[in-house]
Write a protein that holds these residues in place. Structure first.
Motif, PDB file in Angstrom:
ATOM      1  N   ILE A 157       0.877  -1.181   0.000  1.00  0.00           N
ATOM      2  CA  ILE A 157       0.000   0.000   0.000  1.00  0.00           C
ATOM      3  C   ILE A 157       0.914   1.231   0.000  1.00  0.00           C
ATOM      4  O   ILE A 157       1.803   1.346   0.849  1.00  0.00           O
ATOM      5  N   LEU A 158       0.714   2.102  -0.976  1.00  0.00           N
ATOM      6  CA  LEU A 158       1.481   3.360  -1.059  1.00  0.00           C
ATOM      7  C   LEU A 158       0.496   4.519  -0.950  1.00  0.00           C
ATOM      8  O   LEU A 158      -0.594   4.460  -1.531  1.00  0.00           O
ATOM      9  N   ARG A 159       0.891   5.556  -0.213  1.00  0.00           N
ATOM     10  CA  ARG A 159      -0.007   6.695  -0.039  1.00  0.00           C
ATOM     11  C   ARG A 159       0.758   8.012  -0.163  1.00  0.00           C
ATOM     12  O   ARG A 159       1.951   8.088   0.133  1.00  0.00           O
ATOM     13  N   THR A 160       0.047   9.068  -0.604  1.00  0.00           N
ATOM     14  CA  THR A 160       0.632  10.410  -0.747  1.00  0.00           C
ATOM     15  C   THR A 160      -0.374  11.446  -0.271  1.00  0.00           C
ATOM     16  O   THR A 160      -1.571  11.294  -0.538  1.00  0.00           O
ATOM     17  N   ASP A 161       0.111  12.474   0.450  1.00  0.00           N
ATOM     18  CA  ASP A 161      -0.753  13.569   0.887  1.00  0.00           C
ATOM     19  C   ASP A 161       0.007  14.882   0.757  1.00  0.00           C
ATOM     20  O   ASP A 161       0.850  15.214   1.602  1.00  0.00           O
ATOM     21  N   GLY A 162      -0.298  15.621  -0.294  1.00  0.00           N
ATOM     22  CA  GLY A 162       0.425  16.866  -0.600  1.00  0.00           C
ATOM     23  C   GLY A 162       0.203  17.982   0.397  1.00  0.00           C
ATOM     24  O   GLY A 162       0.925  18.984   0.370  1.00  0.00           O
ATOM     25  N   SER A 163      -0.753  17.812   1.310  1.00  0.00           N
ATOM     26  CA  SER A 163      -0.966  18.875   2.304  1.00  0.00           C
ATOM     27  C   SER A 163       0.209  18.955   3.278  1.00  0.00           C
ATOM     28  O   SER A 163       0.336  19.925   4.022  1.00  0.00           O
ATOM     29  N   GLY A 164       1.073  17.934   3.249  1.00  0.00           N
ATOM     30  CA  GLY A 164       2.230  17.949   4.147  1.00  0.00           C
ATOM     31  C   GLY A 164       3.482  18.549   3.525  1.00  0.00           C
ATOM     32  O   GLY A 164       4.551  18.581   4.160  1.00  0.00           O
ATOM     33  N   THR A 165       3.372  19.045   2.299  1.00  0.00           N
ATOM     34  CA  THR A 165       4.560  19.509   1.568  1.00  0.00           C
ATOM     35  C   THR A 165       5.412  20.495   2.356  1.00  0.00           C
ATOM     36  O   THR A 165       6.628  20.350   2.452  1.00  0.00           O
ATOM     37  N   SER A 166       4.749  21.522   2.935  1.00  0.00           N
ATOM     38  CA  SER A 166       5.534  22.591   3.565  1.00  0.00           C
ATOM     39  C   SER A 166       6.192  22.157   4.875  1.00  0.00           C
ATOM     40  O   SER A 166       7.079  22.848   5.383  1.00  0.00           O
ATOM     41  N   ALA A 167       5.778  21.022   5.430  1.00  0.00           N
ATOM     42  CA  ALA A 167       6.333  20.591   6.719  1.00  0.00           C
ATOM     43  C   ALA A 167       7.727  19.982   6.600  1.00  0.00           C
ATOM     44  O   ALA A 167       8.423  19.819   7.597  1.00  0.00           O
ATOM     45  N   LEU A 168       8.096  19.618   5.384  1.00  0.00           N
ATOM     46  CA  LEU A 168       9.407  18.974   5.196  1.00  0.00           C
ATOM     47  C   LEU A 168       9.822  19.156   3.738  1.00  0.00           C
ATOM     48  O   LEU A 168       9.316  18.456   2.851  1.00  0.00           O
ATOM     49  N   LEU A 169      10.693  20.126   3.495  1.00  0.00           N
ATOM     50  CA  LEU A 169      11.108  20.356   2.109  1.00  0.00           C
ATOM     51  C   LEU A 169      12.388  21.168   2.012  1.00  0.00           C
ATOM     52  O   LEU A 169      12.831  21.773   2.990  1.00  0.00           O
ATOM     53  N   VAL A 170      12.972  21.132   0.798  1.00  0.00           N
ATOM     54  CA  VAL A 170      14.060  22.040   0.433  1.00  0.00           C
ATOM     55  C   VAL A 170      13.379  23.112  -0.425  1.00  0.00           C
ATOM     56  O   VAL A 170      12.951  22.824  -1.543  1.00  0.00           O
ATOM     57  N   PRO A 171      13.220  24.341   0.100  1.00  0.00           N
ATOM     58  CA  PRO A 171      12.370  25.323  -0.591  1.00  0.00           C
ATOM     59  C   PRO A 171      12.856  25.749  -1.979  1.00  0.00           C
ATOM     60  O   PRO A 171      12.039  25.974  -2.876  1.00  0.00           O
TER      61      PRO A 171
END
Ligand code: COA
Length: 349
Positions: free
Chosen positions: A180-194
């Motif tokens: 099972i693979l899942r993705t939730d783009g609402s978490g993008t800003s919590a962990l990124l290289v801007p």
């Protein structure tokens, strides 16, 4: 038709960054880092011009030095990485060339810390389709290239490394089960290289603002990781008609020992079944799971059930189960670490 792992390789650079060294770089202590993360040291690629492709190639070399297989038989390479050598041209191209995969396709896949699991699932479905027989799946990251060693929130966590597996078709009962693979783009800003991508290309200002380094909301990511890995593990066990008691080993993404322990407790899985090497390597992003498989390969016995689960930036997460199968013949017995050698490593670290 199923897909099964028949060979494993791994590589970590020799240069060690210990907690004691970090405590001289930022305001922290070795005690705090071990208590809050379980990490004692991590490896950094310090050689000049050493990129992710070099780490990946070293892991692949270790695989081919260890197991008896002809490189020209490889159909494809799926390279999971969040730190490609370059934005344009796939890192996998260089890796295919240097590894001698002359009859293969190769491409990069970025799903951050979930990259290896995603890549494993892509390769599994390619093999199950009957169109490919032997696919090398690699997780490789040079996290030191995007970590700010003045930021104590992140520099304590990450390390560099690579792990590789050979996935082959089998008609046996062994091998990969449902994932099972899942993705939730609402978490993008919590962990990124801007910066550095198409959204915010590099400028003098982005460099001055340190926007090319990993930025994260640690406590928020922590909670989501525990919740997501626990839920998806339960779901994948159910979809494979397995219970926790059927699982012999758990190989979790190594982001924080407290995350691993919380997931194990939520699932009610005994700590002895859970493989952990975060103390020695830190979070190597795409490489944690294959490095863990490589480190503990000697413990896995034919027919044993393994649960793999992960969580990463995106957010991206997932889980799979596999029945450990028959490995290819060994070329060099010394290349596989014995339990005693691992114990020795732990005592030394
Ligand atoms: N040394 C000492 N103190 C530190 C520190 C460090 N290296 N890093 C943070 N702190 C401080 C904070 O400033 C904060 O101080 P304050 O209470 O005065 O504000 C305090 O410790 C608690 O911070 P918090 O962020 O709540 O700590 P934490 O227990 O959540 O641990 C992480 C921080 C980053 C280790 C933890 O949140 C984590 O591992 N998160 C998940 C990260 C992750 O897995 N990322 C990759 C996902 S694949």
């Amino acid at each position: 038709m199923k897909a099964t792992i028949t060979a494993i390789g791994g590589f970590v650079p020799s240069s060690i960054l210990s907690n004691e060294m970090i405590s001289r770089m930022v305001e922290t202590t070795g005690e705090w880092i071990v208590k809050r993360t379980g990490i004692k040291e991590r490896r950094l690629a310090k050689d000049e011009n050493q990129g992710t492709s070099d780490l990946a190639c070293a892991a692949i070399e270790n695989l081919f030095e260890t197991y008896d297989i002809d490189r020209s038989e490889i159909d494809g390479l799926v390279l999971a990485t969040a730190t490609p050598d370059h934005l344009l041209t796939p890192t996998a191209s260089k890796v295919c060339e240097k590894s001698g995969f002359t009859n293969a396709f190769g491409f990069d896949l970025n799903a951050a810390c979930s990259g290896f699991l995603y890549a494993l699932e892509m390769a599994t479905t390619m093999i199950e389709s009957g169109r490919y027989e032997k696919v090398v799946v690699v997780g490789a990251d040079k996290m030191s290239s995007i970590v700010d060693y003045e930021d104590r929130n992140t520099c304590i966590l990450f390390g560099d490394g690579a792990g590789a597996v050979l996935l082959e078709k089998t008609e046996s009962e062994y091998g990969m089960m449902k994932s099972i693979l899942r993705t939730d783009g609402s978490g993008t800003s919590a962990l990124l290289v801007p910066a550095g991508g198409s959204k915010l290309p590099a400028t003098a200002q982005t460099i001055a603002d340190k926007k090319h380094f990993v930025n994260q909301e640690g406590a928020f990511v922590f909670k989501r990781a525990v919740e997501s890995m626990s839920n998806v593990s339960r779901d994948v066990l159910a979809s494979n008609e397995l219970t926790v008691d059927d699982i012999d080993w758990v190989v979790p993404h190594q982001a924080n020992l407290r995350i691993i322990n919380a997931v194990s407790e939520t699932l009610n899985i005994a700590a002895e079944k859970v493989k952990v090497n975060i103390d020695r390597y830190g979070n190597t992003t795409s490489a944690t799971i294959p490095l863990c498989l490589w480190d503990f390969a000697a413990d896995f016995k034919e027919g044993q059930n393994i649960l793999i689960t992960t969580f990463g930036a995106g957010f991206s997460w997932g889980a799979t189960c596999l029945k450990w199968g028959v490995m290819r013949n060994l070329r060099n017995l010394q290349a596989i670490k014995t339990e005693k050698e691992l114990e020795h490593d732990l005592v030394c670290s």
